[in-house]
Design a protein around this motif. Structure first.
Motif, PDB file in Angstrom:
ATOM      1  N   LEU A  49      32.807  60.882  25.702  1.00 32.41           N
ATOM      2  CA  LEU A  49      32.495  59.515  26.097  1.00 32.41           C
ATOM      3  C   LEU A  49      33.179  59.174  27.426  1.00 32.41           C
ATOM      4  CD1 LEU A  49      32.249  56.281  24.103  1.00 32.41           C
ATOM      5  CD2 LEU A  49      34.041  56.421  25.824  1.00 32.41           C
ATOM      6  N   THR A  50      34.439  59.538  27.570  1.00 36.46           N
ATOM      7  CA  THR A  50      35.175  59.243  28.797  1.00 36.46           C
ATOM      8  C   THR A  50      34.556  59.953  29.996  1.00 36.46           C
ATOM      9  OG1 THR A  50      37.233  58.907  27.578  1.00 36.46           O
ATOM     10  CG2 THR A  50      37.423  59.380  29.929  1.00 36.46           C
ATOM     11  N   LEU A  51      34.187  61.222  29.837  1.00 36.10           N
ATOM     12  CA  LEU A  51      33.562  61.966  30.930  1.00 36.10           C
ATOM     13  C   LEU A  51      32.220  61.349  31.325  1.00 36.10           C
ATOM     14  CD1 LEU A  51      34.240  65.704  29.991  1.00 36.10           C
ATOM     15  CD2 LEU A  51      35.334  64.361  31.791  1.00 36.10           C
ATOM     16  N   LEU A  52      31.445  60.942  30.351  1.00 37.78           N
ATOM     17  CA  LEU A  52      30.149  60.324  30.633  1.00 37.78           C
ATOM     18  C   LEU A  52      30.323  58.977  31.319  1.00 37.78           C
ATOM     19  CD1 LEU A  52      28.468  61.255  27.245  1.00 37.78           C
ATOM     20  CD2 LEU A  52      27.628  61.972  29.502  1.00 37.78           C
ATOM     21  N   ASP A  53      31.301  58.218  30.877  1.00 40.05           N
ATOM     22  CA  ASP A  53      31.570  56.914  31.482  1.00 40.05           C
ATOM     23  C   ASP A  53      31.991  57.086  32.940  1.00 40.05           C
ATOM     24  OD1 ASP A  53      31.839  54.129  31.503  1.00 40.05           O
ATOM     25  OD2 ASP A  53      33.918  54.201  30.825  1.00 40.05           O
TER      26      ASP A  53
END
Length: 280
Positions: A73-77
């Motif tokens: 999720l953090t990488l996608l954000d």
């Protein structure tokens, strides 16, 4: 990596939940037993909004959040906010064509956090999958975030997908036309290594002439035997690490994110300091 880290044994349940963010509630099962619900909101700074995820801890590990899902999720954000410099940029740029939405499949989705995040941040068409008994809660989480997904131009479908030969019929239903396959914390039971690798070979078209695709897997190493999965995977895939989280408090290692591409396929993935060999 030191031998004592190779032998690190972590109770998975102790690393699943983030209690400070939970809103607790209880429902009643048909037999009158209490079913605990944990509501967890995940903030996406790139769109100033949240993803709501329901966990059902009493139902088993598939109904709880695992650490590697939050890493994805953090990488996608970050990619949504800074696509030109994100660690996913080279991978996704090599797969995009004609500005069409990416087709994404998530394996072992559990609560669906990573797949839902991909639909929102990438505007992708995502299929989230897990075993049949997990599907109702997975569908609940997809429905709870449907408006946010739609506003960002994405879509999410839910489907059962068993790994191994038993899942051939499931693959026939969902198809194989995926640019990106995602997974997080799926390498933890050694008896699932071969079924997972079988399904991956089918999906990415090992031995076939298919369009470019990639398997992106976030993994928190817990057991020395995890290295067996990577050794077997290298028979068919080029496996490289492109991101590593800092260890959480009380842990010696962090989540590592890998790219898997079939050996006949060349894909630039922007590796991190050639660290992949030390992360297995």
């Amino acid at each position: 990596m030191a031998e004592q880290e190779d032998l690190q044994d972590i109770d998975p349940i102790s690393t699943l939940l983030l209690p400070e963010y939970h809103e607790n509630g209880f429902d009643m099962l048909a037999d009158g037993a209490a079913k605990q619900q944990l509501q967890h909101r995940h903030y996406l700074s790139s769109i100033d909004s949240t993803i709501l995820i329901r966990q059902l801890p009493s139902q088993g590990l598939s109904f709880q959040l695992w650490p590697a899902a939050t890493t994805l999720l953090t990488l996608l954000d970050r990619h949504r906010s800074h696509s030109a410099t994100s660690q996913l940029s080279s991978i996704l740029a090599a797969l995009s064509s004609n500005n069409s939405p990416l087709n994404v499949l998530e394996l072992g989705s559990g609560t669906g956090l990573a797949g839902i995040a991909a639909a929102i941040t990438l505007g992708a068409n995502v299929t989230v999958t897990d075993l049949p008994h997990v599907i109702p809660n997975l569908q609940f989480n997809v429905d709870a975030n449907a408006n946010t997904v739609a506003l960002q131009g994405g879509s999410v479908k839910v489907a059962p997908l068993r790994w191994g030969v038993d899942g051939d019929g499931d693959v026939e239903i969902i198809g194989r036309d995926f640019d990106v396959i995602l997974a997080s914390d799926v390498v933890y039971h050694d008896h699932l290594y071969e079924p997972l690798l079988y399904t991956l070979r089918v999906l990415v078209g090992v031995g076939e002439q298919k369009k470019k695709n990639v398997f992106v897997m976030a993994h928190l190493r817990r057991w020395k035997k995890d290295s067996v999965f990577f050794k077997r995977a290298r028979k068919w895939f080029d496996v490289e690490a492109f991101h590593m989280d800092k260890p959480c408090d009380g842990s010696r290692i962090g989540v590592v994110v890998y790219s898997f591409v079939r050996k006949s396929q060349k894909l630039q993935t922007g590796l991190v300091n050639n660290q992949s060999s030390s992360m297995k």
